[in-house]
Write a protein that holds these residues in place. Structure first.
Motif, PDB file in Angstrom:
ATOM      1  N   ASN A  91       3.141  -0.945   1.059  1.00 53.73           N
ATOM      2  CA  ASN A  91       2.082  -1.275   0.099  1.00 53.73           C
ATOM      3  C   ASN A  91       1.854  -0.169  -0.928  1.00 53.73           C
ATOM      4  OD1 ASN A  91       1.634  -3.680   1.432  1.00 53.73           O
ATOM      5  ND2 ASN A  91      -0.125  -2.925   2.575  1.00 53.73           N
ATOM      6  N   LEU A  92       2.512   0.957  -0.760  1.00 50.03           N
ATOM      7  CA  LEU A  92       2.271   2.091  -1.650  1.00 50.03           C
ATOM      8  C   LEU A  92       2.946   1.912  -3.001  1.00 50.03           C
ATOM      9  CD1 LEU A  92       2.686   5.109   0.797  1.00 50.03           C
ATOM     10  CD2 LEU A  92       0.605   3.917   0.108  1.00 50.03           C
ATOM     11  N   GLY A  93       2.204   2.247  -4.045  1.00 42.96           N
ATOM     12  CA  GLY A  93       2.762   2.242  -5.390  1.00 42.96           C
ATOM     13  C   GLY A  93       3.092   3.651  -5.832  1.00 42.96           C
ATOM     14  N   ASN A  94       2.326   4.622  -5.346  1.00 45.40           N
ATOM     15  CA  ASN A  94       2.558   6.027  -5.648  1.00 45.40           C
ATOM     16  C   ASN A  94       2.654   6.790  -4.333  1.00 45.40           C
ATOM     17  OD1 ASN A  94       2.519   8.708  -6.412  1.00 45.40           O
ATOM     18  ND2 ASN A  94       0.919   8.448  -7.942  1.00 45.40           N
ATOM     19  N   PRO A  95       3.871   7.043  -3.861  1.00 41.82           N
ATOM     20  CA  PRO A  95       4.026   7.715  -2.567  1.00 41.82           C
ATOM     21  C   PRO A  95       3.643   9.192  -2.601  1.00 41.82           C
ATOM     22  CG  PRO A  95       6.164   7.280  -3.554  1.00 41.82           C
ATOM     23  CD  PRO A  95       5.143   6.645  -4.442  1.00 41.82           C
ATOM     24  N   ILE A  96       3.483   9.765  -3.797  1.00 41.90           N
ATOM     25  CA  ILE A  96       3.116  11.177  -3.891  1.00 41.90           C
ATOM     26  C   ILE A  96       1.650  11.377  -3.519  1.00 41.90           C
ATOM     27  CG2 ILE A  96       2.869  13.127  -5.484  1.00 41.90           C
ATOM     28  CD1 ILE A  96       5.343  11.974  -6.954  1.00 41.90           C
ATOM     29  N   LEU A  97       0.752  10.454  -3.948  1.00 43.53           N
ATOM     30  CA  LEU A  97      -0.682  10.616  -3.651  1.00 43.53           C
ATOM     31  C   LEU A  97      -0.991  10.500  -2.163  1.00 43.53           C
ATOM     32  CD1 LEU A  97      -2.500   8.780  -6.564  1.00 43.53           C
ATOM     33  CD2 LEU A  97      -2.374  11.211  -6.143  1.00 43.53           C
ATOM     34  N   PRO A  98      -0.638   9.632  -1.381  1.00 47.34           N
ATOM     35  CA  PRO A  98      -0.095   8.283  -1.550  1.00 47.34           C
ATOM     36  C   PRO A  98      -1.216   7.271  -1.843  1.00 47.34           C
ATOM     37  CG  PRO A  98      -0.256   8.784   0.778  1.00 47.34           C
ATOM     38  CD  PRO A  98      -0.769  10.002   0.027  1.00 47.34           C
ATOM     39  N   ALA A  99      -0.926   6.317  -2.740  1.00 46.88           N
ATOM     40  CA  ALA A  99      -1.930   5.329  -3.142  1.00 46.88           C
ATOM     41  C   ALA A  99      -1.348   3.916  -3.094  1.00 46.88           C
ATOM     42  CB  ALA A  99      -2.425   5.632  -4.548  1.00 46.88           C
ATOM     43  N   ILE A 100      -2.197   2.959  -2.754  1.00 48.98           N
ATOM     44  CA  ILE A 100      -1.795   1.550  -2.695  1.00 48.98           C
ATOM     45  C   ILE A 100      -1.489   1.060  -4.102  1.00 48.98           C
ATOM     46  CG2 ILE A 100      -2.575  -0.792  -2.139  1.00 48.98           C
ATOM     47  CD1 ILE A 100      -4.362   0.416  -0.003  1.00 48.98           C
ATOM     48  N   HIS A 101      -0.455   0.250  -4.240  1.00 49.17           N
ATOM     49  CA  HIS A 101      -0.088  -0.361  -5.519  1.00 49.17           C
ATOM     50  C   HIS A 101      -1.212  -1.290  -5.965  1.00 49.17           C
ATOM     51  CE1 HIS A 101       2.023  -2.850  -8.431  1.00 49.17           C
ATOM     52  NE2 HIS A 101       2.938  -1.878  -8.498  1.00 49.17           N
ATOM     53  N   GLY A 102      -1.563  -1.248  -7.238  1.00 49.53           N
ATOM     54  CA  GLY A 102      -2.631  -2.083  -7.773  1.00 49.53           C
ATOM     55  C   GLY A 102      -2.377  -3.568  -7.592  1.00 49.53           C
ATOM     56  N   GLY A 103      -1.126  -3.990  -7.663  1.00 52.89           N
ATOM     57  CA  GLY A 103      -0.786  -5.399  -7.465  1.00 52.89           C
ATOM     58  C   GLY A 103      -1.015  -5.852  -6.038  1.00 52.89           C
ATOM     59  N   VAL A 104      -0.756  -4.957  -5.097  1.00 54.26           N
ATOM     60  CA  VAL A 104      -1.012  -5.259  -3.679  1.00 54.26           C
ATOM     61  C   VAL A 104      -2.505  -5.444  -3.467  1.00 54.26           C
ATOM     62  CG1 VAL A 104      -0.921  -4.349  -1.325  1.00 54.26           C
ATOM     63  CG2 VAL A 104       1.057  -4.109  -2.826  1.00 54.26           C
ATOM     64  N   LEU A 105      -3.297  -4.541  -4.027  1.00 51.64           N
ATOM     65  CA  LEU A 105      -4.747  -4.620  -3.880  1.00 51.64           C
ATOM     66  C   LEU A 105      -5.295  -5.880  -4.558  1.00 51.64           C
ATOM     67  CD1 LEU A 105      -7.291  -3.319  -2.812  1.00 51.64           C
ATOM     68  CD2 LEU A 105      -7.390  -1.952  -4.909  1.00 51.64           C
ATOM     69  N   GLY A 106      -4.808  -6.184  -5.764  1.00 50.53           N
ATOM     70  CA  GLY A 106      -5.244  -7.386  -6.468  1.00 50.53           C
ATOM     71  C   GLY A 106      -4.864  -8.658  -5.723  1.00 50.53           C
TER      72      GLY A 106
END
Length: 112
Positions: free
Chosen positions: A19-34
């Motif tokens: 589900n990650l969009g940015n693995p560096i942060l790591p943060a969930i991809h906005g499309g997954v959340l939407g």
């Protein structure tokens, strides 16, 4: 998945590395959340309203408030208005605390 009673409107997106969009942060991809918030609102309508078929999305608006980190995410849905053919649903998504939402959404559905 439902988190508790189906009619409570509480849903859970379990932590998943894909589900990650940015693995560096790591943060969930906005499309997954939407997508999670949109599907949660659709399922909430099916569980709580007298609809005969799957609700059709008319409009979906989302406000991203802060980064969704790599942890379980929750969404709470509330039907704010239901007319004869259109229903409005409000969705709040959070992770650590319901008082600190990561996203808010408004959805309008055609119901039959």
């Amino acid at each position: 998945e439902f988190d508790g009673d189906v009619e409570s409107g509480l849903f859970k997106l379990t932590r998943n590395h894909s589900n990650l969009g940015n693995p560096i942060l790591p943060a969930i991809h906005g499309g997954v959340l939407g997508g999670f918030m949109e599907m949660s609102s659709s399922l909430h309508l099916l569980a709580t309203q007298p609809v005969e078929s799957f609700p059709k999305i008319i409009d979906f608006s989302i406000d991203y408030l802060r980064a969704g980190m790599d942890t379980d995410t929750f969404a709470l849905c509330e039907v704010t208005r239901q007319g004869g053919r259109v229903a409005n649903v409000e969705v709040h998504a959070w992770q650590e605390s319901q008082d600190k939402p990561i996203a808010l959404a408004r959805a309008h559905f055609l119901i039959e």
